[in-house]
Design an enzyme around this catalytic site. Structure first.
Site, short mmCIF file in Angstrom:
data_model
loop_
_atom_site.label_atom_id
_atom_site.label_comp_id
_atom_site.label_asym_id
_atom_site.label_seq_id
_atom_site.Cartn_x
_atom_site.Cartn_y
_atom_site.Cartn_z
N LYS A 17 0.84 -1.19 0.00
CA LYS A 17 0.00 0.00 0.00
C LYS A 17 0.88 1.24 0.00
CE LYS A 17 -4.52 0.84 0.21
NZ LYS A 17 -5.44 0.20 -0.75
N THR A 63 -3.89 -5.22 0.57
CA THR A 63 -3.26 -3.93 0.83
C THR A 63 -4.14 -3.05 1.72
OG1 THR A 63 -4.14 -2.87 -1.18
CG2 THR A 63 -2.05 -4.06 -1.38
N ASP A 64 -5.43 -3.27 1.69
CA ASP A 64 -6.31 -2.52 2.59
C ASP A 64 -6.02 -2.88 4.04
OD1 ASP A 64 -8.73 -0.68 2.72
OD2 ASP A 64 -9.47 -2.39 3.89
N PHE A 171 32.26 31.16 -8.65
CA PHE A 171 32.52 30.04 -9.55
C PHE A 171 33.52 30.52 -10.59
CE2 PHE A 171 31.21 27.03 -13.06
CZ PHE A 171 31.79 25.92 -12.46
N ARG A 188 28.12 35.59 -6.47
CA ARG A 188 26.85 35.24 -7.12
C ARG A 188 25.85 34.78 -6.09
NH1 ARG A 188 27.57 29.13 -9.69
NH2 ARG A 188 28.45 28.18 -7.80
N VAL A 243 29.48 24.44 -5.72
CA VAL A 243 28.50 23.62 -5.00
C VAL A 243 29.17 22.33 -4.53
CG1 VAL A 243 26.29 22.42 -5.17
CG2 VAL A 243 26.60 24.62 -6.32
N GLN A 244 30.08 21.79 -5.36
CA GLN A 244 30.77 20.55 -5.00
C GLN A 244 31.53 20.70 -3.68
OE1 GLN A 244 30.57 21.89 -8.02
NE2 GLN A 244 30.88 20.41 -9.69
N ASN A 270 21.42 23.27 -8.84
CA ASN A 270 21.82 24.67 -8.77
C ASN A 270 20.73 25.53 -9.38
OD1 ASN A 270 23.20 27.06 -8.55
ND2 ASN A 270 25.10 26.29 -9.43
N HIS A 272 19.37 28.69 -10.66
CA HIS A 272 20.10 29.85 -11.17
C HIS A 272 19.29 31.15 -11.05
CE1 HIS A 272 23.18 27.21 -12.68
NE2 HIS A 272 22.28 26.53 -13.38
#
Length: 319
Positions: A17, A63-64, A171, A188, A243-244, A270, A272
């Protein structure tokens, strides 16, 4: 046309479920708390093979019934507010209740509600939806060779944490060739929607009866709060070269903070924001150091992912 001479077999199967919605209100004090959950329960085992290959439902748990189990255990459970423990309680219940179930896979998403501030004070029982951020956990408990043994795989996650900072990110010094048009940026806007998950270092085998007491030794809520705080603090304070580089610092810090955390993975798109060139309007300057009006650009976006893992010679948790 099907070729009946080609042999096939059922390779993998799970069923259950999905999207069971559940709100648990904790009323043990005058200050109420809420857990708004979305739950997925999937069961697996050789006994279910015939439901696929022979159209036999003899072993199938409806599943109920799984949905109802989520509600019943939420009523009686003392650990709903710790997702990892409630997920383990649910998964272990299905293994204990149905002897032919070999694996139980439970995923829980917790939706974020914040307490309303009324007249400058947190209100006792009123909340507002605090964005799309969720807390998640995913546990797979498998029956061992001994019927009472349990193998546990467990990870938790933060999803949809949208963050932005207006400076402190650059960057530069990236590859430039005939395909490059992006200018270098000394300063930035940096924005991303954080997706992070972490695996726990846990004993591989638990006895069914000792499963929850064993897992209760791990401070899951504190670890979640800490990973989220490290993510936000590092994002805010790091003079980000990329970012890395920021991602790696986030992940490494959480592994160093908690002996129970084996690995941390991030996916950071990222998002922008580009300054709008306004020179065509009476020579208005809005680029480089003059920029303060930006255009959000949703697509395409950069996507930075990585997994940082505890080194093999590093001490690990012993519960």
């Amino acid at each position: 046309m099907a070729n009946p001479s080609v042999n096939v077999y059922l390779d993998k199967q799970e069923y259950g479920k999905d999207r069971v919605r559940l709100l648990k209100v904790h009323k043990d004090t005058k200050v109420h708390r809420v857990d708004d959950l979305t739950i997925r329960v999937l069961l697996s085992g050789e006994a279910f093979t015939t439901s696929y290959t022979e159209a036999s439902n003899k072993a199938v748990v409806a599943t109920d019934s799984m949905k109802n189990t989520c509600y019943i255990l939420a009523k009686s459970s003392k650990v709903v507010d710790t997702l990892e423990l409630f997920a383990a309680e649910l998964a272990n219940h299905f293994l204990n209740t149905y002897a032919w179930v070999q694996g139980a896979h439970v995923t829980i998403i917790r939706h974020r509600w914040a307490r309303m501030i009324v007249d400058g004070k947190p209100h006792n029982h009123s909340f507002w939806r605090d964005g799309d951020e969720t807390r998640q956990t995913d546990i797979f408990i498998k029956r061992g060779q001994n019927a009472q043994d349990r193998t546990v795989e467990l990870k938790s996650a933060i999803s949809g944490l949208l963050v932005l900072k207006t400076t402190g990110s650059s960057f530069e010094d990236f590859v430039r060739d005939e395909y490059t048009t992006l200018p270098e940026a000394k300063d930035r806007i940096l924005s991303t929607c954080v997706e992070a998950n972490w695996d726990f270092t846990l004993p591989f085998i638990h006895n069914s009866a000792s499963l929850l007491p064993t897992l209760s030794q791990v401070p899951f809520n504190a670890i979640y709060d800490s990973v989220r705080e490290v993510t936000c603090k590092t994002f805010a304070e790091d003079e980000s070269a990329s970012v890395q580089a920021t991602l790696y610092k986030m992940a490494a810090q959480s592994i160093q903070n908690w002996k129970w955390v084996q690995k941390v993975a991030y996916a950071l798109p990222n998002r922008h924001f580009f300054p709008v060139d306004l020179k065509y309007f009476r020579g208005t300057q809005n680029l480089n150091e003059h920029a303060d009006v930006y255009q959000p650009v949703a697509d395409p976006s950069g996507l930075i992912t990585a997994t940082v893992t505890r080194a093999p010679d590093t001490s690990v948790a012993r519960l």
